[in-house]
Design a protein around this motif. Structure first.
Motif, PDB file in Angstrom:
ATOM      1  N   TRP A  29       0.863  -1.158   0.251  1.00  0.00           N
ATOM      2  CA  TRP A  29       0.555  -0.246  -0.606  1.00  0.00           C
ATOM      3  C   TRP A  29       0.332   1.134  -0.101  1.00  0.00           C
ATOM      4  CZ3 TRP A  29      -5.131  -1.292  -1.160  1.00  0.00           C
ATOM      5  CH2 TRP A  29      -5.727  -1.891  -0.872  1.00  0.00           C
ATOM      6  N   THR A  30       2.028   1.463   0.473  1.00  0.00           N
ATOM      7  CA  THR A  30       2.700   1.994   0.279  1.00  0.00           C
ATOM      8  C   THR A  30       3.496   2.940  -0.777  1.00  0.00           C
ATOM      9  OG1 THR A  30       4.903   1.222   0.799  1.00  0.00           O
ATOM     10  CG2 THR A  30       3.492   1.993   3.162  1.00  0.00           C
ATOM     11  N   LEU A  31       3.354   2.312  -2.329  1.00  0.00           N
ATOM     12  CA  LEU A  31       3.728   2.241  -2.663  1.00  0.00           C
ATOM     13  C   LEU A  31       3.472   3.622  -3.451  1.00  0.00           C
ATOM     14  CD1 LEU A  31       5.096  -0.742  -4.490  1.00  0.00           C
ATOM     15  CD2 LEU A  31       6.185   0.931  -3.301  1.00  0.00           C
ATOM     16  N   TYR A  32       1.412   3.760  -2.987  1.00  0.00           N
ATOM     17  CA  TYR A  32       0.812   4.559  -4.344  1.00  0.00           C
ATOM     18  C   TYR A  32       0.558   6.403  -3.213  1.00  0.00           C
ATOM     19  CZ  TYR A  32       1.264   1.883  -7.185  1.00  0.00           C
ATOM     20  OH  TYR A  32       1.102  -0.478  -7.613  1.00  0.00           O
ATOM     21  N   GLY A  33       0.875   7.536  -3.519  1.00  0.00           N
ATOM     22  CA  GLY A  33      -0.195   8.550  -3.229  1.00  0.00           C
ATOM     23  C   GLY A  33      -1.436   8.034  -3.101  1.00  0.00           C
ATOM     24  N   GLU A  34      -2.275   9.637  -2.301  1.00  0.00           N
ATOM     25  CA  GLU A  34      -3.385   9.357  -2.818  1.00  0.00           C
ATOM     26  C   GLU A  34      -3.667  10.233  -3.652  1.00  0.00           C
ATOM     27  OE1 GLU A  34      -4.299  12.937  -0.009  1.00  0.00           O
ATOM     28  OE2 GLU A  34      -2.985  11.903   2.011  1.00  0.00           O
ATOM     29  N   GLY A  35      -3.035  10.835  -5.021  1.00  0.00           N
ATOM     30  CA  GLY A  35      -3.654  10.557  -5.689  1.00  0.00           C
ATOM     31  C   GLY A  35      -3.784   9.741  -6.711  1.00  0.00           C
ATOM     32  N   ASP A  36      -2.790   8.932  -6.571  1.00  0.00           N
ATOM     33  CA  ASP A  36      -2.611   7.486  -8.027  1.00  0.00           C
ATOM     34  C   ASP A  36      -3.935   6.588  -7.560  1.00  0.00           C
ATOM     35  OD1 ASP A  36      -2.006   5.938  -9.127  1.00  0.00           O
ATOM     36  OD2 ASP A  36       0.338   5.219  -8.593  1.00  0.00           O
ATOM     37  N   VAL A  37      -5.120   6.933  -7.989  1.00  0.00           N
ATOM     38  CA  VAL A  37      -6.052   6.232  -8.312  1.00  0.00           C
ATOM     39  C   VAL A  37      -5.916   4.830  -8.462  1.00  0.00           C
ATOM     40  CG1 VAL A  37      -8.851   5.454  -8.639  1.00  0.00           C
ATOM     41  CG2 VAL A  37      -7.800   8.107  -8.325  1.00  0.00           C
ATOM     42  N   ALA A  38      -5.125   4.345  -9.853  1.00  0.00           N
ATOM     43  CA  ALA A  38      -5.113   3.741 -10.724  1.00  0.00           C
ATOM     44  C   ALA A  38      -4.315   2.369  -9.929  1.00  0.00           C
ATOM     45  CB  ALA A  38      -4.296   3.577 -12.094  1.00  0.00           C
ATOM     46  N   VAL A  43      -4.026  -2.483  -6.660  1.00  0.00           N
ATOM     47  CA  VAL A  43      -3.389  -3.286  -4.597  1.00  0.00           C
ATOM     48  C   VAL A  43      -4.551  -3.885  -4.482  1.00  0.00           C
ATOM     49  CG1 VAL A  43      -2.556  -3.018  -2.755  1.00  0.00           C
ATOM     50  CG2 VAL A  43      -1.459  -2.114  -4.689  1.00  0.00           C
ATOM     51  N   SER A  44      -5.562  -3.291  -4.580  1.00  0.00           N
ATOM     52  CA  SER A  44      -6.881  -3.822  -4.101  1.00  0.00           C
ATOM     53  C   SER A  44      -7.103  -5.478  -4.867  1.00  0.00           C
ATOM     54  CB  SER A  44      -8.080  -2.295  -3.860  1.00  0.00           C
ATOM     55  OG  SER A  44      -7.743  -0.994  -3.649  1.00  0.00           O
ATOM     56  N   ALA A  45      -7.723  -5.018  -5.493  1.00  0.00           N
ATOM     57  CA  ALA A  45      -8.185  -6.103  -6.738  1.00  0.00           C
ATOM     58  C   ALA A  45      -7.045  -7.585  -6.450  1.00  0.00           C
ATOM     59  CB  ALA A  45      -7.524  -5.362  -8.084  1.00  0.00           C
ATOM     60  N   LEU A  46      -5.231  -6.666  -6.156  1.00  0.00           N
ATOM     61  CA  LEU A  46      -4.599  -8.692  -5.340  1.00  0.00           C
ATOM     62  C   LEU A  46      -4.985  -8.570  -4.474  1.00  0.00           C
ATOM     63  CD1 LEU A  46      -1.399  -6.988  -7.379  1.00  0.00           C
ATOM     64  CD2 LEU A  46      -2.712  -9.042  -7.864  1.00  0.00           C
ATOM     65  N   HIS A  47      -5.279  -7.652  -3.316  1.00  0.00           N
ATOM     66  CA  HIS A  47      -5.650  -8.158  -2.011  1.00  0.00           C
ATOM     67  C   HIS A  47      -6.783  -8.509  -1.980  1.00  0.00           C
ATOM     68  CE1 HIS A  47      -2.859  -6.081   0.657  1.00  0.00           C
ATOM     69  NE2 HIS A  47      -2.403  -5.572  -0.246  1.00  0.00           N
ATOM     70  N   ALA A  48      -7.569  -8.608  -3.318  1.00  0.00           N
ATOM     71  CA  ALA A  48      -9.074  -9.307  -2.959  1.00  0.00           C
ATOM     72  C   ALA A  48      -9.137 -10.940  -3.567  1.00  0.00           C
ATOM     73  CB  ALA A  48     -10.082  -8.584  -3.564  1.00  0.00           C
ATOM     74  N   LEU A  49      -8.132 -10.567  -4.644  1.00  0.00           N
ATOM     75  CA  LEU A  49      -7.685 -12.490  -5.272  1.00  0.00           C
ATOM     76  C   LEU A  49      -7.566 -12.809  -4.429  1.00  0.00           C
ATOM     77  CD1 LEU A  49      -7.329 -14.117  -8.142  1.00  0.00           C
ATOM     78  CD2 LEU A  49      -5.310 -12.883  -8.316  1.00  0.00           C
ATOM     79  N   THR A  50      -6.047 -12.454  -3.709  1.00  0.00           N
ATOM     80  CA  THR A  50      -5.437 -13.276  -2.680  1.00  0.00           C
ATOM     81  C   THR A  50      -6.374 -13.891  -1.694  1.00  0.00           C
ATOM     82  OG1 THR A  50      -3.652 -11.891  -2.449  1.00  0.00           O
ATOM     83  CG2 THR A  50      -3.633 -13.260  -0.641  1.00  0.00           C
ATOM     84  N   TRP A  51      -7.638 -13.046  -0.956  1.00  0.00           N
ATOM     85  CA  TRP A  51      -8.675 -13.334  -0.296  1.00  0.00           C
ATOM     86  C   TRP A  51      -9.503 -14.653  -0.671  1.00  0.00           C
ATOM     87  CZ3 TRP A  51      -6.545 -13.826   4.338  1.00  0.00           C
ATOM     88  CH2 TRP A  51      -5.795 -12.336   5.245  1.00  0.00           C
ATOM     89  N   SER A  52      -9.828 -14.625  -1.868  1.00  0.00           N
ATOM     90  CA  SER A  52     -10.916 -15.216  -2.468  1.00  0.00           C
ATOM     91  C   SER A  52     -10.849 -16.605  -2.617  1.00  0.00           C
ATOM     92  CB  SER A  52     -11.131 -14.749  -3.895  1.00  0.00           C
ATOM     93  OG  SER A  52     -10.508 -14.911  -4.882  1.00  0.00           O
TER      94      SER A  52
END
Length: 52
Positions: A29-38, A43-52
């Motif tokens: 999560w620490t790689l991205y600043g507040e404005g880096d939505v992509a 990262v959110s998609a990878l976390h979701a894939l990991t937990w599914s």
């Protein structure tokens, strides 16, 4: 980091992994600043894939 690239790599690697093998995904999560939505979305998609 691109979710699509990671997803395709996992699909290709699955047949090659032995029984009880594992894939480790490392996304920070620490790689991205507040404005880096992509970046946050990937990262959110990878976390979701990991937990599914």
């Amino acid at each position: 980091m691109n979710f699509k690239g990671v997803f395709i790599a996992i699909q290709k690697a699955l047949p090659l992994i032995a029984d009880n093998g594992s894939i480790v995904l490392n996304a920070s999560w620490t790689l991205y600043g507040e404005g880096d939505v992509a970046g946050w979305a990937s990262v959110s998609a990878l976390h979701a894939l990991t937990w599914s």
